[in-house]
Design a protein around this motif. Structure first.
Motif, PDB file in Angstrom:
ATOM      1  N   LEU A   1       0.831  -1.212   0.000  1.00  0.00           N
ATOM      2  CA  LEU A   1       0.000   0.000   0.000  1.00  0.00           C
ATOM      3  C   LEU A   1       0.864   1.260   0.000  1.00  0.00           C
ATOM      4  O   LEU A   1       0.587   2.214  -0.740  1.00  0.00           O
ATOM      5  N   PHE A   2       1.907   1.268   0.823  1.00  0.00           N
ATOM      6  CA  PHE A   2       2.792   2.434   0.859  1.00  0.00           C
ATOM      7  C   PHE A   2       3.497   2.633  -0.481  1.00  0.00           C
ATOM      8  O   PHE A   2       3.643   3.769  -0.970  1.00  0.00           O
ATOM      9  N   ALA A   3       3.964   1.534  -1.081  1.00  0.00           N
ATOM     10  CA  ALA A   3       4.659   1.637  -2.372  1.00  0.00           C
ATOM     11  C   ALA A   3       3.728   2.158  -3.458  1.00  0.00           C
ATOM     12  O   ALA A   3       4.109   3.016  -4.265  1.00  0.00           O
ATOM     13  N   LEU A   4       2.503   1.651  -3.497  1.00  0.00           N
ATOM     14  CA  LEU A   4       1.546   2.116  -4.497  1.00  0.00           C
ATOM     15  C   LEU A   4       1.182   3.580  -4.274  1.00  0.00           C
ATOM     16  O   LEU A   4       1.025   4.348  -5.242  1.00  0.00           O
ATOM     17  N   ALA A   5       1.025   3.975  -3.015  1.00  0.00           N
ATOM     18  CA  ALA A   5       0.680   5.366  -2.722  1.00  0.00           C
ATOM     19  C   ALA A   5       1.807   6.305  -3.139  1.00  0.00           C
ATOM     20  O   ALA A   5       1.565   7.374  -3.729  1.00  0.00           O
ATOM     21  N   LEU A   6       3.059   5.909  -2.866  1.00  0.00           N
ATOM     22  CA  LEU A   6       4.183   6.755  -3.256  1.00  0.00           C
ATOM     23  C   LEU A   6       4.343   6.812  -4.770  1.00  0.00           C
ATOM     24  O   LEU A   6       4.718   7.850  -5.325  1.00  0.00           O
ATOM     25  N   ASP A   7       4.057   5.714  -5.444  1.00  0.00           N
ATOM     26  CA  ASP A   7       4.220   5.675  -6.892  1.00  0.00           C
ATOM     27  C   ASP A   7       3.084   6.394  -7.614  1.00  0.00           C
ATOM     28  O   ASP A   7       3.230   6.749  -8.794  1.00  0.00           O
ATOM     29  N   SER A   8       1.977   6.613  -6.934  1.00  0.00           N
ATOM     30  CA  SER A   8       0.836   7.255  -7.589  1.00  0.00           C
ATOM     31  C   SER A   8       1.111   8.712  -7.949  1.00  0.00           C
ATOM     32  O   SER A   8       0.482   9.263  -8.852  1.00  0.00           O
ATOM     33  N   GLY A   9       2.035   9.352  -7.228  1.00  0.00           N
ATOM     34  CA  GLY A   9       2.337  10.751  -7.484  1.00  0.00           C
ATOM     35  C   GLY A   9       1.316  11.716  -6.903  1.00  0.00           C
ATOM     36  O   GLY A   9       1.382  12.921  -7.188  1.00  0.00           O
ATOM     37  N   LEU A  10       0.387  11.222  -6.095  1.00  0.00           N
ATOM     38  CA  LEU A  10      -0.652  12.070  -5.530  1.00  0.00           C
ATOM     39  C   LEU A  10      -0.303  12.584  -4.131  1.00  0.00           C
ATOM     40  O   LEU A  10      -1.017  13.432  -3.602  1.00  0.00           O
ATOM     41  N   LEU A  11       0.759  12.042  -3.548  1.00  0.00           N
ATOM     42  CA  LEU A  11       1.120  12.436  -2.188  1.00  0.00           C
ATOM     43  C   LEU A  11       2.000  13.675  -2.204  1.00  0.00           C
ATOM     44  O   LEU A  11       2.935  13.778  -3.016  1.00  0.00           O
ATOM     45  N   ARG A  12       1.712  14.585  -1.319  1.00  0.00           N
ATOM     46  CA  ARG A  12       2.608  15.720  -1.114  1.00  0.00           C
ATOM     47  C   ARG A  12       3.748  15.309  -0.194  1.00  0.00           C
ATOM     48  O   ARG A  12       3.573  14.484   0.690  1.00  0.00           O
TER      49      ARG A  12
ATOM     50  N   VAL B   1       9.710  12.932   1.836  1.00  0.00           N
ATOM     51  CA  VAL B   1       9.732  12.941   3.307  1.00  0.00           C
ATOM     52  C   VAL B   1       8.976  11.739   3.845  1.00  0.00           C
ATOM     53  O   VAL B   1       9.410  11.072   4.804  1.00  0.00           O
ATOM     54  N   ILE B   2       7.830  11.440   3.252  1.00  0.00           N
ATOM     55  CA  ILE B   2       7.032  10.288   3.692  1.00  0.00           C
ATOM     56  C   ILE B   2       7.807   8.994   3.464  1.00  0.00           C
ATOM     57  O   ILE B   2       7.832   8.102   4.322  1.00  0.00           O
ATOM     58  N   ARG B   3       8.449   8.873   2.306  1.00  0.00           N
ATOM     59  CA  ARG B   3       9.228   7.674   2.008  1.00  0.00           C
ATOM     60  C   ARG B   3      10.365   7.497   3.002  1.00  0.00           C
ATOM     61  O   ARG B   3      10.616   6.381   3.490  1.00  0.00           O
ATOM     62  N   LEU B   4      11.045   8.570   3.322  1.00  0.00           N
ATOM     63  CA  LEU B   4      12.122   8.496   4.302  1.00  0.00           C
ATOM     64  C   LEU B   4      11.587   8.137   5.681  1.00  0.00           C
ATOM     65  O   LEU B   4      12.189   7.328   6.395  1.00  0.00           O
ATOM     66  N   GLY B   5      10.434   8.697   6.052  1.00  0.00           N
ATOM     67  CA  GLY B   5       9.855   8.401   7.359  1.00  0.00           C
ATOM     68  C   GLY B   5       9.451   6.952   7.500  1.00  0.00           C
ATOM     69  O   GLY B   5       9.590   6.359   8.579  1.00  0.00           O
ATOM     70  N   ILE B   6       8.967   6.341   6.412  1.00  0.00           N
ATOM     71  CA  ILE B   6       8.590   4.928   6.464  1.00  0.00           C
ATOM     72  C   ILE B   6       9.829   4.045   6.521  1.00  0.00           C
ATOM     73  O   ILE B   6       9.825   2.982   7.164  1.00  0.00           O
ATOM     74  N   PHE B   7      10.904   4.474   5.869  1.00  0.00           N
ATOM     75  CA  PHE B   7      12.112   3.647   5.806  1.00  0.00           C
ATOM     76  C   PHE B   7      12.978   3.778   7.051  1.00  0.00           C
ATOM     77  O   PHE B   7      13.740   2.848   7.364  1.00  0.00           O
TER      78      PHE B   7
ATOM     79  N   ILE C   1      10.581  -0.201   0.027  1.00  0.00           N
ATOM     80  CA  ILE C   1      11.601   0.301  -0.896  1.00  0.00           C
ATOM     81  C   ILE C   1      11.808  -0.675  -2.056  1.00  0.00           C
ATOM     82  O   ILE C   1      11.946  -0.262  -3.223  1.00  0.00           O
ATOM     83  N   ILE C   2      11.818  -1.975  -1.775  1.00  0.00           N
ATOM     84  CA  ILE C   2      11.979  -2.967  -2.843  1.00  0.00           C
ATOM     85  C   ILE C   2      10.812  -2.889  -3.828  1.00  0.00           C
ATOM     86  O   ILE C   2      10.994  -2.873  -5.053  1.00  0.00           O
ATOM     87  N   LEU C   3       9.594  -2.824  -3.304  1.00  0.00           N
ATOM     88  CA  LEU C   3       8.421  -2.766  -4.165  1.00  0.00           C
ATOM     89  C   LEU C   3       8.358  -1.436  -4.924  1.00  0.00           C
ATOM     90  O   LEU C   3       7.984  -1.405  -6.109  1.00  0.00           O
ATOM     91  N   TYR C   4       8.716  -0.362  -4.249  1.00  0.00           N
ATOM     92  CA  TYR C   4       8.691   0.949  -4.904  1.00  0.00           C
ATOM     93  C   TYR C   4       9.717   1.009  -6.038  1.00  0.00           C
ATOM     94  O   TYR C   4       9.443   1.562  -7.111  1.00  0.00           O
ATOM     95  N   ALA C   5      10.895   0.441  -5.805  1.00  0.00           N
ATOM     96  CA  ALA C   5      11.918   0.405  -6.865  1.00  0.00           C
ATOM     97  C   ALA C   5      11.435  -0.417  -8.054  1.00  0.00           C
ATOM     98  O   ALA C   5      11.693  -0.064  -9.219  1.00  0.00           O
ATOM     99  N   ALA C   6      10.722  -1.516  -7.781  1.00  0.00           N
ATOM    100  CA  ALA C   6      10.174  -2.318  -8.880  1.00  0.00           C
ATOM    101  C   ALA C   6       9.105  -1.547  -9.646  1.00  0.00           C
ATOM    102  O   ALA C   6       9.008  -1.659 -10.882  1.00  0.00           O
ATOM    103  N   LEU C   7       8.308  -0.773  -8.948  1.00  0.00           N
ATOM    104  CA  LEU C   7       7.287   0.029  -9.625  1.00  0.00           C
ATOM    105  C   LEU C   7       7.904   1.081 -10.544  1.00  0.00           C
ATOM    106  O   LEU C   7       7.362   1.386 -11.602  1.00  0.00           O
ATOM    107  N   ARG C   8       9.027   1.631 -10.143  1.00  0.00           N
ATOM    108  CA  ARG C   8       9.661   2.679 -10.950  1.00  0.00           C
ATOM    109  C   ARG C   8      10.260   2.138 -12.246  1.00  0.00           C
ATOM    110  O   ARG C   8      10.627   2.908 -13.126  1.00  0.00           O
ATOM    111  N   THR C   9      10.406   0.824 -12.354  1.00  0.00           N
ATOM    112  CA  THR C   9      10.964   0.228 -13.573  1.00  0.00           C
ATOM    113  C   THR C   9       9.892  -0.119 -14.597  1.00  0.00           C
ATOM    114  O   THR C   9      10.238  -0.543 -15.710  1.00  0.00           O
TER     115      THR C   9
END
Length: 312
Positions: free
Chosen positions: A108-119, A123-129, A192-200
């Motif tokens: 859910l976090f990876a999809l939310a970050l990849d959606s581009g809708l979060l402000r 910072v949110i990605r760093l806070g989760i990691f 982070i692993i899932l988010y990196a896969a989404l970016r590819t």
């Protein structure tokens, strides 16, 4: 003069392929030299201790006769050991509770970050990691304080509002409390692993899906999730290995709740207690190898299930 020049030129031309071949040999020999330090460390720090543990598991230190070769007796004893069986089943229950929750949150976090809708997505990605960067010892001590029935903030808040806070360190809550600590630690790592896969994923797939009338939810379900299957499988395998090697968290919480977490609460903790408390090094080595076999079986089952679903 001309004849000498022609001869020199002919000799030079004949010599050039030889130098190329020699250079190719030198270039081919450079590869093993680069990996040699890793292979040496791999041999000294992994294969050698593993072989020594396998050697120890075939012996038994007896009062009469000293260190005696017993073959597979330690393994047969471990297979009948109820404490080891309970520890493995408890860890399997931990895996069934903790891993689905952790994987769902990471996805859910990876999809939310990849959606581009979060402000403030960075910072949110760093806070989760960030929790993953906290050592497991520090994280367990922190959560042990939060769980405390006397001075923990949950208990104090419950007393202030006139409610009894759950005893998170009791027998009924302990497995969930451990699952919460591990989830807090590793959600960011898997995210982070899932988010990196989404970016590819190629942008053309999103554009084609949008042209076909697919919305954000449809794109996430039909484009992103299928593309994430290899990354999800990788994180699931890491979770299998990490769950069955659970040690730091129960070992530290054992000092706070010794009546709940005993020396055989998990299989890894049981092997540690046998070796360093009970001085049964040979039997502990056999238990460790059986635990490794369980991890291999579970990992193979996960891979087999994933391959069958992919084939269907």
């Amino acid at each position: 003069m001309t004849a000498m020049t022609a001869a020199s030129t002919e000799d030079f031309r004949r010599a050039r392929p030889k130098r190329r071949r020699l250079g190719g040999l030198r270039h081919g020999a450079a590869g093993p030299l680069f990996i040699a330090p890793f292979m040496v460390l791999f041999l000294l720090l992994f294969l050698t201790p593993l072989g020594y543990a396998a050697y120890l598991s075939l012996f038994q230190n007896r009062l009469v006769g000293g260190n005696t070769f017993v073959g597979l007796d330690n393994y047969l004893t471990a297979l009948k050991d109820p404490l080891l069986r309970e520890g493995v089943l408890r860890v399997a229950a931990f895996f069934a509770i903790q891993v689905p929750v952790m994987m769902l949150l990471a996805l859910l976090f990876a999809l939310a970050l990849d959606s581009g809708l979060l402000r403030l997505a960075r910072v949110i990605r760093l806070g989760i990691f960030v929790p993953y960067a906290v050592p497991s010892v520090v994280a367990t001590l922190m959560w042990g304080y939060l769980y405390g029935p006397d001075f923990g903030p949950f208990a104090q808040l419950g007393r202030k509002i006139g409610l009894s806070a759950p005893d998170f360190l009791s027998d009924g809550w302990m497995l969930g409390s451990l699952a919460n600590v591990v989830t807090w630690e590793f959600v960011g790592y898997n995210m982070i692993i899932l988010y990196a896969a989404l970016r590819t994923i190629p942008q053309e797939l999103y554009e084609a899906a949008a042209m076909d009338g697919a919305g954000a939810w449809r794109i996430a379900w039909s484009v992103k999730l299928p593309a994430l299957r290899p990354a999800l499988l990788l994180t699931l395998l890491f979770s299998v290995i990490g769950s069955f090697q659970l040690f730091n968290e129960p070992k530290l919480l054992q000092t706070i709740a010794p009546d709940v977490i005993d020396s055989s609460y998990t299989a890894n903790l049981y092997a540690f207690s046998l070796a360093f408390t009970g001085q049964q090094v040979n039997y502990a080595a056999a238990v460790s190898f059986l635990l490794g076999l369980v991890i291999v079986i579970f990992s193979y089952a996960v891979l087999l299930t994933a391959n069958r679903r992919r084939a269907s």
